[in-house]
Write a protein that holds these residues in place. Structure first.
Motif: not given
Length: 136
Positions: A43-64
């Protein structure tokens, strides 16, 4: 526009679940795409799009590296300013559901919102948080 151009134009009339798009990606992530996994109406925000993003490079704990962001809730404006070309329709990757449910529960309690900045900026913020050891 010529008849041939119109026949081969690859732009759907509206955003829909299952669509895979190229978007204004971060440097070095040329093959990254996003997929619309679900669309909610608020009601307040209108359409909310839930997306997935592929083939990115986000660091993880432990260096992965994390190469997929399965769930990001974004506004219509975010999607409009981020996508560049519709690629295809595809079955929705089911790995977004867990993140969606966590978000949905927090959203219903008033403890979560949606992103209103471009997708590349969302990924930058997520990467910076991960590099600092903060949960994304």
């Amino acid at each position: 526009m010529s008849l041939i151009s119109r026949l081969f134009k690859r732009t759907p009339p509206d955003f829909a679940v299952g669509q895979v798009w190229t978007y204004r990606h971060r440097a070095g992530e040329f093959s990254s795409t996003l997929q619309i996994c679900q669309i909610d109406q608020d009601v307040r925000l209108g359409r909310i799009f839930h997306i997935g993003v592929q083939r990115v490079r986000i660091p993880t704990p432990g260096g992965g590296l994390c190469e997929n962001m399965p769930h990001l809730p974004v506004s219509l404006e975010t999607l409009q300013q981020s996508v560049t070309a519709w690629q295809r329709d595809a079955p929705v990757a089911e790995n977004y559901r867990e993140g969606y449910q966590i978000w949905r529960d927090a959203f219903d309690r008033g403890e979560a919102g949606i992103f209103t900045i471009p997708v590349a900026d969302i990924l930058d913020v997520t990467a910076r948080m991960a590099e600092q050891g903060q949960p994304a």
